[in-house]
Design an enzyme around this catalytic site. Structure first.
Site, mmCIF file in Angstrom:
data_model
loop_
_atom_site.group_PDB
_atom_site.id
_atom_site.type_symbol
_atom_site.label_atom_id
_atom_site.label_comp_id
_atom_site.label_asym_id
_atom_site.label_seq_id
_atom_site.Cartn_x
_atom_site.Cartn_y
_atom_site.Cartn_z
ATOM 1 N N LYS A 35 0.844 -1.201 0.000
ATOM 2 C CA LYS A 35 0.000 0.000 0.000
ATOM 3 C C LYS A 35 0.878 1.250 0.000
ATOM 4 O O LYS A 35 0.637 2.201 -0.753
ATOM 5 C CB LYS A 35 -0.834 -0.008 1.280
ATOM 6 N N GLU A 149 -13.777 12.341 12.715
ATOM 7 C CA GLU A 149 -13.821 12.675 11.297
ATOM 8 C C GLU A 149 -15.258 12.518 10.797
ATOM 9 O O GLU A 149 -15.894 11.515 11.061
ATOM 10 C CB GLU A 149 -12.899 11.673 10.578
ATOM 11 N N CYS A 258 -19.774 2.961 7.494
ATOM 12 C CA CYS A 258 -19.924 3.623 8.801
ATOM 13 C C CYS A 258 -21.259 3.366 9.498
ATOM 14 O O CYS A 258 -21.278 2.856 10.622
ATOM 15 C CB CYS A 258 -19.744 5.132 8.639
HETATM 16 C C1 UDX Z 1 -21.284 8.623 6.627
HETATM 17 C C2 UDX Z 1 -21.480 9.998 7.293
HETATM 18 O O1 UDX Z 1 -22.310 10.808 6.451
HETATM 19 C C3 UDX Z 1 -20.130 10.656 7.543
HETATM 20 O O2 UDX Z 1 -20.315 11.889 8.216
HETATM 21 C C4 UDX Z 1 -19.282 9.723 8.383
HETATM 22 O O3 UDX Z 1 -17.997 10.269 8.606
HETATM 23 C C5 UDX Z 1 -19.158 8.361 7.719
HETATM 24 O O4 UDX Z 1 -20.461 7.816 7.459
HETATM 25 P P1 UDX Z 1 -20.810 7.733 4.170
HETATM 26 O O5 UDX Z 1 -20.992 6.347 4.726
HETATM 27 O O6 UDX Z 1 -19.647 8.006 3.268
HETATM 28 O O7 UDX Z 1 -20.705 8.806 5.358
HETATM 29 O O8 UDX Z 1 -22.116 8.060 3.307
HETATM 30 P P2 UDX Z 1 -23.482 8.864 3.374
HETATM 31 O O9 UDX Z 1 -23.563 9.683 2.161
HETATM 32 O O10 UDX Z 1 -23.717 9.543 4.658
HETATM 33 O O11 UDX Z 1 -24.536 7.651 3.193
HETATM 34 C C6 UDX Z 1 -24.592 6.546 4.092
HETATM 35 C C7 UDX Z 1 -25.707 5.594 3.703
HETATM 36 O O12 UDX Z 1 -26.974 6.161 3.925
HETATM 37 C C8 UDX Z 1 -25.702 5.201 2.220
HETATM 38 O O13 UDX Z 1 -26.087 3.856 2.120
HETATM 39 C C9 UDX Z 1 -26.753 6.098 1.603
HETATM 40 O O14 UDX Z 1 -27.311 5.582 0.430
HETATM 41 C C10 UDX Z 1 -27.758 6.116 2.745
HETATM 42 N N1 UDX Z 1 -28.619 7.306 2.719
HETATM 43 C C11 UDX Z 1 -28.088 8.537 2.893
HETATM 44 C C12 UDX Z 1 -29.989 7.153 2.537
HETATM 45 O O15 UDX Z 1 -30.489 6.035 2.365
HETATM 46 N N2 UDX Z 1 -30.774 8.266 2.549
HETATM 47 C C13 UDX Z 1 -30.271 9.498 2.745
HETATM 48 O O16 UDX Z 1 -31.059 10.451 2.767
HETATM 49 C C14 UDX Z 1 -28.893 9.651 2.917
#
Ligand code: UDX
Length: 429
Positions: A35, A149, A258
């Site tokens: 990596k 974060e 997450c």
């Molecule tokens: C998330 C948090 O937003 C971020 O702050 C944290 O640091 C890490 O976890 P991420 O997992 O990258 O980030 O994606 P995000 O865009 O928040 O979406 C997470 C999940 O929720 C996805 O499966 C997305 O499709 C779903 N989602 C999101 C919904 O189903 N509806 C929504 O309105 C928003």
């Protein structure tokens, strides 16, 4: 400032590159030689917009370097950030073995006065354990801090460069001043608190957002039962300033690296302190069962998937990433195959990543129109830009009857779909 970033996973690479861009001297540390070698060449092992350019640029300026040597990485660093992975243990709690292993490795090389920041998402009490491990290995003075974060995949560089706020958990004025200075170029909106509160902020934020998604999915299900349209309901209640219409896309439930993990962890933590009726246990349960529940409904709708060719659009967990962790297709496609469907699938970035994770029977196509050819059902799983602006008459002409379009991201209007000869099904409408 001189910063060591331990762990070159998603958060580690983005954070190292961003702090290097701000003019700090950053060393990215990882035990994985391969990596580190590829990062030195500017190759990011995952797809994230703008990251590769930033990596090349910051290495060229000499502000960012990578090493596997803990002594070299830590000995001059004023700030050491731990950003290693925290996989889920079988009981749902975070497995902290990598956090503790990184702590053991960094401790003997720590500079006097260094600040050790735990940036990995960790349960309450972890900082105290990290401190004890370090103390057992060195006599230098050091301080612990927590700076969670909040970046999102797909917009990670922009989120890190322009965060809504920086949450800084510290135990002294000295650490506060140093970390406020470090974050000043990113945001003036800095919230200072104790490290335990900062760690809870990360869990609270992610659990709130996961709860918000689960909430709107529950309302969507009620809408389906009584003829309401969830998008109209969101428009109506979203005008209330206390609520807002943002971050409210109903669908098959939340996925990614997450939310599922953080909800399970906080649910497991709640159980460990005898909070057995915690809301988060229920949220996890509802989200975990959602896909199979909705798939059973779609099966009825289309008159049984058995023998039908189904085209699945979107294989990552969300748009603009090739991350497939807890991607909806990982449940949807095996479910379809188990129920006798023939599955064709496509994605702009994640085909190679998903292949080893799905049964070999799936046919993969790069072109969306080839993927829908001969299908009688299309299921849109991820709202990639490419799938928001499909040529519907072309799509319809390539499909075979009964031509169902199941839109799990509510990107299309049912009238427009009908006009193109497609039978439309959204979520909550
Ligand atoms: C998330 C948090 O937003 C971020 O702050 C944290 O640091 C890490 O976890 P991420 O997992 O990258 O980030 O994606 P995000 O865009 O928040 O979406 C997470 C999940 O929720 C996805 O499966 C997305 O499709 C779903 N989602 C999101 C919904 O189903 N509806 C929504 O309105 C928003």
């Amino acid at each position: 400032m001189k910063i060591a970033c331990i762990g070159t996973g998603f958060v580690g690479v983005v954070t190292s590159a961003v702090f290097a861009k701000l003019g700090n001297q950053v060393v990215g540390l990882d035990i994985d030689e391969k990596k580190i070698e590829s990062l030195r060449q500017g190759i990011v092992p995952f797809y994230e917009p703008d990251l590769s350019d930033l990596l090349v640029e910051t290495q060229k300026t000499g502000n960012l370097s990578f090493t596997t040597d803990y002594s070299q990485g830590i000995k001059d660093s004023d700030i050491v950030m731990i950003m290693v992975g925290t996989p889920s243990a079988p009981d749902g709690q975070a497995d902290l073995k990598y956090v503790f292993a990184a702590t053991e490795s960094l401790a003997p090389h720590l500079k006097d006065g260094a600040i050790v920041i735990v940036k990995s998402t960790v349960p309450p009490g972890t900082n105290a354990k990290v401190r004890e491990i370090i103390k057992a290995k060195t006599s230098v003075n050091f301080e612990m801090a927590s700076v969670p974060e909040f970046l999102k995949e797909g917009t990670a560089v922009a989120d890190t460069l322009h965060p809504d706020r920086a949450v800084i958990g510290v135990e002294s004025d000295r650490a506060r001043d140093i970390l406020v200075e470090l974050h000043k170029p990113l945001t003036s909106n800095v919230v200072i608190m104790k490290p335990e509160s900062a760690q809870m902020c990360k869990y609270a934020a992610n659990n709130y957002l996961a709860t918000r998604i689960t909430f709107i999915n529950q309302i969507a299900d009620l809408c389906e039962a009584n003829g309401a349209d969830i998008q109209e309901v969101i428009a109506g209640i979203g005008q209330d300033k206390r609520i807002g219409a943002h971050y409210w896309y109903p669908g098959l439930g939340y996925g990614g690296s997450c939310f599922p993990k953080d909800v399970k962890e906080i649910a497991a933590y709640a159980k460990s302190i005898n909070e057995n009726d915690s809301l988060f246990i229920k949220i996890d349960d509802l989200n975990s069962k959602r896909i199979t529940r909705l798939m059973a409904g779609y099966d009825k709708l289309v008159g049984g998937f058995a023998g039908k060719t189904v085209s699945v659009l979107g294989l990552s967990f969300k748009p603009n990433t090739n991350d497939t962790r807890v991607a909806p297709c990982l449940e949807v496609i095996p479910w379809l195959l188990d129920h006798g469907a023939i599955v064709k699938a496509t994605d702009p970035k994640a085909i190679e990543e998903i292949k080893p994770l799905l049964p070999p029977k799936v046919e993969y196509l790069n072109d969306v129109y080839e993927a829908v050819t001969g299908a009688s059902v299309v299921i849109l799983l991820v709202e990639w830009d490419e799938y928001k602006t499909l040529d519907l008459s072309k799509l319809s002409s390539l499909m075979t009857e009964p031509k169902y379009f199941i839109d799990t991201r509510n990107q299309y209007d049912s009238k427009v779909m009908q006009d193109a000869g497609l039978k439309y099904k959204g979520v909550g409408r």
